[in-house]
Structure formats: C-alpha cells, structure tokens
Design an enzyme around this catalytic site. Structure first.
Site, PDB file in Angstrom:
ATOM      1  N   LYS A  11       0.708  -1.259  -0.123  1.00 34.75           N
ATOM      2  CA  LYS A  11       0.067  -0.028  -0.090  1.00 34.75           C
ATOM      3  C   LYS A  11       1.079   1.317  -0.162  1.00 34.75           C
ATOM      4  O   LYS A  11       2.075   1.277   0.265  1.00 34.75           O
ATOM      5  CB  LYS A  11      -0.874  -0.232   1.246  1.00 34.75           C
ATOM      6  CG  LYS A  11      -1.909  -1.249   1.294  1.00 34.75           C
ATOM      7  CD  LYS A  11      -2.823  -1.250   2.366  1.00 34.75           C
ATOM      8  CE  LYS A  11      -3.832  -2.278   2.344  1.00 34.75           C
ATOM      9  NZ  LYS A  11      -4.851  -2.300   3.368  1.00 34.75           N
ATOM     10  N   TYR A  51     -12.527  -2.370  -3.298  1.00 34.38           N
ATOM     11  CA  TYR A  51     -12.895  -2.568  -1.987  1.00 34.38           C
ATOM     12  C   TYR A  51     -14.462  -2.466  -1.974  1.00 34.38           C
ATOM     13  O   TYR A  51     -15.026  -1.777  -0.969  1.00 34.38           O
ATOM     14  CB  TYR A  51     -12.553  -1.372  -0.982  1.00 34.38           C
ATOM     15  CG  TYR A  51     -10.773  -1.735  -0.439  1.00 34.38           C
ATOM     16  CD1 TYR A  51     -10.739  -3.035   0.110  1.00 34.38           C
ATOM     17  CD2 TYR A  51      -9.819  -1.083  -0.764  1.00 34.38           C
ATOM     18  CE1 TYR A  51      -9.371  -3.310   0.564  1.00 34.38           C
ATOM     19  CE2 TYR A  51      -8.751  -1.325  -0.463  1.00 34.38           C
ATOM     20  CZ  TYR A  51      -8.437  -2.418   0.664  1.00 34.38           C
ATOM     21  OH  TYR A  51      -7.168  -2.673   0.980  1.00 34.38           O
ATOM     22  N   THR A  93      -5.041  -7.159  10.999  1.00 33.41           N
ATOM     23  CA  THR A  93      -5.611  -5.920  10.498  1.00 33.41           C
ATOM     24  C   THR A  93      -4.983  -4.476  11.046  1.00 33.41           C
ATOM     25  O   THR A  93      -4.424  -3.729  10.443  1.00 33.41           O
ATOM     26  CB  THR A  93      -6.950  -5.518  10.000  1.00 33.41           C
ATOM     27  OG1 THR A  93      -7.353  -6.726   9.371  1.00 33.41           O
ATOM     28  CG2 THR A  93      -7.304  -4.361   9.090  1.00 33.41           C
ATOM     29  N   ARG A 104       2.709  -6.500   9.074  1.00 35.00           N
ATOM     30  CA  ARG A 104       2.034  -5.313   9.949  1.00 35.00           C
ATOM     31  C   ARG A 104       2.627  -5.089  11.226  1.00 35.00           C
ATOM     32  O   ARG A 104       2.706  -3.849  11.637  1.00 35.00           O
ATOM     33  CB  ARG A 104       0.553  -5.968   9.985  1.00 35.00           C
ATOM     34  CG  ARG A 104      -0.226  -5.487   8.374  1.00 35.00           C
ATOM     35  CD  ARG A 104      -1.515  -6.169   8.496  1.00 35.00           C
ATOM     36  NE  ARG A 104      -2.129  -5.787   7.329  1.00 35.00           N
ATOM     37  CZ  ARG A 104      -3.403  -6.263   6.817  1.00 35.00           C
ATOM     38  NH1 ARG A 104      -3.842  -7.138   7.729  1.00 35.00           N
ATOM     39  NH2 ARG A 104      -4.025  -5.808   5.883  1.00 35.00           N
ATOM     40  N   ASN A 114      -1.842   0.109   6.599  1.00 35.66           N
ATOM     41  CA  ASN A 114      -1.414  -1.055   7.273  1.00 35.66           C
ATOM     42  C   ASN A 114      -0.549  -1.947   6.286  1.00 35.66           C
ATOM     43  O   ASN A 114      -0.454  -2.942   6.418  1.00 35.66           O
ATOM     44  CB  ASN A 114      -2.328  -1.967   7.986  1.00 35.66           C
ATOM     45  CG  ASN A 114      -3.681  -2.252   6.943  1.00 35.66           C
ATOM     46  OD1 ASN A 114      -3.300  -1.894   5.618  1.00 35.66           O
ATOM     47  ND2 ASN A 114      -4.729  -2.954   7.426  1.00 35.66           N
ATOM     48  N   HIS A 117      -2.160  -5.792   1.543  1.00 34.84           N
ATOM     49  CA  HIS A 117      -3.387  -6.451   1.344  1.00 34.84           C
ATOM     50  C   HIS A 117      -2.984  -7.810   0.994  1.00 34.84           C
ATOM     51  O   HIS A 117      -2.248  -8.030   0.298  1.00 34.84           O
ATOM     52  CB  HIS A 117      -4.319  -5.566   0.340  1.00 34.84           C
ATOM     53  CG  HIS A 117      -5.133  -6.526  -0.130  1.00 34.84           C
ATOM     54  ND1 HIS A 117      -6.580  -6.510   0.388  1.00 34.84           N
ATOM     55  CD2 HIS A 117      -5.286  -7.215  -1.238  1.00 34.84           C
ATOM     56  CE1 HIS A 117      -7.231  -7.857  -0.227  1.00 34.84           C
ATOM     57  NE2 HIS A 117      -6.650  -8.021  -1.316  1.00 34.84           N
ATOM     58  N   GLU A 128      -9.670 -10.619  -7.791  1.00 34.61           N
ATOM     59  CA  GLU A 128      -8.587  -9.255  -7.446  1.00 34.61           C
ATOM     60  C   GLU A 128      -7.564  -9.472  -8.661  1.00 34.61           C
ATOM     61  O   GLU A 128      -7.052  -8.529  -9.052  1.00 34.61           O
ATOM     62  CB  GLU A 128      -8.131  -9.336  -6.080  1.00 34.61           C
ATOM     63  CG  GLU A 128      -9.179  -8.962  -5.093  1.00 34.61           C
ATOM     64  CD  GLU A 128      -8.809  -9.335  -3.703  1.00 34.61           C
ATOM     65  OE1 GLU A 128      -9.590  -8.939  -2.830  1.00 34.61           O
ATOM     66  OE2 GLU A 128      -7.631  -9.714  -3.201  1.00 34.61           O
TER      67      GLU A 128
HETATM   68  P1  ATP Z   1      -7.187  -5.816   3.480  1.00 32.00           P
HETATM   69  O1  ATP Z   1      -8.350  -6.136   2.943  1.00 32.00           O
HETATM   70  O2  ATP Z   1      -6.641  -4.650   2.974  1.00 32.00           O
HETATM   71  O3  ATP Z   1      -6.091  -7.111   3.359  1.00 32.00           O
HETATM   72  P2  ATP Z   1      -7.853  -6.949   5.907  1.00 32.00           P
HETATM   73  O4  ATP Z   1      -8.798  -8.012   5.156  1.00 32.00           O
HETATM   74  O5  ATP Z   1      -6.894  -7.421   7.085  1.00 32.00           O
HETATM   75  O6  ATP Z   1      -7.138  -5.815   5.025  1.00 32.00           O
HETATM   76  P3  ATP Z   1     -10.647  -5.621   5.934  1.00 32.00           P
HETATM   77  O7  ATP Z   1     -11.374  -5.869   7.031  1.00 32.00           O
HETATM   78  O8  ATP Z   1     -10.665  -6.113   4.708  1.00 32.00           O
HETATM   79  O9  ATP Z   1      -9.011  -5.899   6.586  1.00 32.00           O
HETATM   80  O10 ATP Z   1     -10.365  -4.120   5.610  1.00 32.00           O
HETATM   81  C1  ATP Z   1      -9.881  -3.661   4.412  1.00 32.00           C
HETATM   82  C2  ATP Z   1      -8.856  -2.376   4.847  1.00 32.00           C
HETATM   83  O11 ATP Z   1      -9.706  -1.442   5.255  1.00 32.00           O
HETATM   84  C3  ATP Z   1      -7.840  -2.644   5.807  1.00 32.00           C
HETATM   85  O12 ATP Z   1      -6.769  -3.039   5.432  1.00 32.00           O
HETATM   86  C4  ATP Z   1      -7.390  -1.215   6.204  1.00 32.00           C
HETATM   87  O13 ATP Z   1      -6.689  -0.517   5.405  1.00 32.00           O
HETATM   88  C5  ATP Z   1      -9.038  -0.580   6.311  1.00 32.00           C
HETATM   89  N1  ATP Z   1      -9.504  -0.302   7.409  1.00 32.00           N
HETATM   90  C6  ATP Z   1     -10.016  -1.792   7.931  1.00 32.00           C
HETATM   91  N2  ATP Z   1     -10.751  -1.288   9.052  1.00 32.00           N
HETATM   92  C7  ATP Z   1     -10.528   0.333   9.267  1.00 32.00           C
HETATM   93  C8  ATP Z   1     -10.992   1.243  10.443  1.00 32.00           C
HETATM   94  N3  ATP Z   1     -11.449   0.832  11.377  1.00 32.00           N
HETATM   95  N4  ATP Z   1     -10.452   2.269  10.165  1.00 32.00           N
HETATM   96  C9  ATP Z   1      -9.815   2.820   8.777  1.00 32.00           C
HETATM   97  N5  ATP Z   1      -9.425   1.735   7.871  1.00 32.00           N
HETATM   98  C10 ATP Z   1      -9.791   0.567   8.160  1.00 32.00           C
HETATM   99 MG    MG Z   2      -9.732  -7.736   3.384  1.00 34.73          MG
END
Ligand code: ATP
Ligand code: MG
Length: 140
Positions: A11, A51, A93, A104, A114, A117, A128
């Site tokens: 990212k 997303y 996450t 992370r 973070n 992805h 994707e």
């Molecule tokens: P990713 O999909 O990016 O691999 P993930 O699967 O661990 O991450 P998801 O729940 O899919 O987490 O959330 C997607 C992304 O949205 C997170 O990686 C983060 O960048 C962002 N995100 C998630 N929760 C929050 C939050 N509470 N505040 C801000 N950004 C968030």
């Molecule tokens: Mg995710």
C-alpha cells in the site's frame, strides 16, 4: 494441497517509506513466490471497485483516498496454501494486534495505513488478480 495464488498489494504507506524490498524479503522468506508484480497509481474507480465490499463502512472514503494517495505495488504470490499463508505473514489488520515478525507488526503505521493487502478466499483472489493482471503477465 495444490499450489495456490493470492493477490497482494504493498500500500502507499509502504512505497512512500521505500519498503517494497523489505516487504518482499518477508514474503519470500515465508516461502511465497512473487510470480507477478507491478508498481501503479490506482485510480479512484479502481480503488472503489477493489474495496466495493466495504462500500457501506464508515472508513470507505478514507480507504479509497489512501489507496490512491501514492504508488502501490500489486503482486501475485504463489505457494501451497498461499491465501492462508500470506494472511498469516501479513498479521492482523490492526498492527497493535499483529504477531511478532508479521509484515504489519514490522511496518504498519495504523489500522488504515497497514502496509499490505492480501486476498481472503479463493474466489476473491481470482477476482482481484483478474482486476490487475492479464494471464500472460503472471509467470510462475
Ligand atoms: P485487506 O483487505 O487490505 O487485506 P484486511 O482483510 O486485514 O485488509 P479488511 O477488514 O478487509 O481488513 O479491511 C480492508 C482495509 O480497510 C484494511 O486493510 C484497512 O486498510 C482498512 N480499514 C479496516 N478497518 C478500518 C478502520 N476501522 N479504520 C480505517 N481503515 C480501516
Ligand atoms: Mg480484506
């Protein structure tokens, strides 16, 4: 289990801090092979499509803003059980909850910024990968 592919993004917080190589070193040390990789600037439309599952979440706008704020490195990773393996290598996450040695824990700044992805299931991995790579750009 057969060889599997997963989709990865380094990212903007990672590219900004020049961490592409450092992240790739963790990926490769874990036994995942980088079989496709390119550095791109995501468009707003690409981020919103990518997303879309989070479209109703309060952080959706901020997330799309962040993902288009600088270069990202999109990748296809290959290994046995690659999807679960990469989720483990990425860590939780929220970096505050991420295990020692995970990407992370090592590099992420916050739950939003973070660093990486990774796909969460075979169906999403296929969607994707197809969003960002043509078949002939992936060389295993
Ligand atoms: P990713 O999909 O990016 O691999 P993930 O699967 O661990 O991450 P998801 O729940 O899919 O987490 O959330 C997607 C992304 O949205 C997170 O990686 C983060 O960048 C962002 N995100 C998630 N929760 C929050 C939050 N509470 N505040 C801000 N950004 C968030
Ligand atoms: Mg995710």
């Amino acid at each position: 289990m057969a060889t599997q592919r997963t989709f990865s993004i380094i990212k903007p917080d990672g590219t900004k801090r020049n961490l592409t190589g450092a992240v790739n070193a963790v990926i490769e040390a874990a036994g995942l092979r980088i079989v496709a990789q390119k550095r791109i600037l995501m468009t707003r439309a690409q981020a919103e499509t990518f997303y879309a599952v989070h479209a109703a979440r309060p952080f959706f706008g901020e997330l799309c803003e962040f993902m288009t704020s600088g270069p990202v490195v999109v990748q296809v990773l290959e290994a046995e059980n690659a999807i679960a393996k990469y989720r483990e290598v990425m860590g939780a996450t929220n970096p505050a909850n991420a295990a020692d040695g995970t990407i992370r824990k090592l590099f992420a700044l916050s739950v939003g910024e973070n660093t990486v992805h990774g796909s969460d299931a075979p169906e999403t991995a296929a969607i994707e990968i197809a969003q960002f790579f043509a078949g002939n750009e992936i060389v295993g």
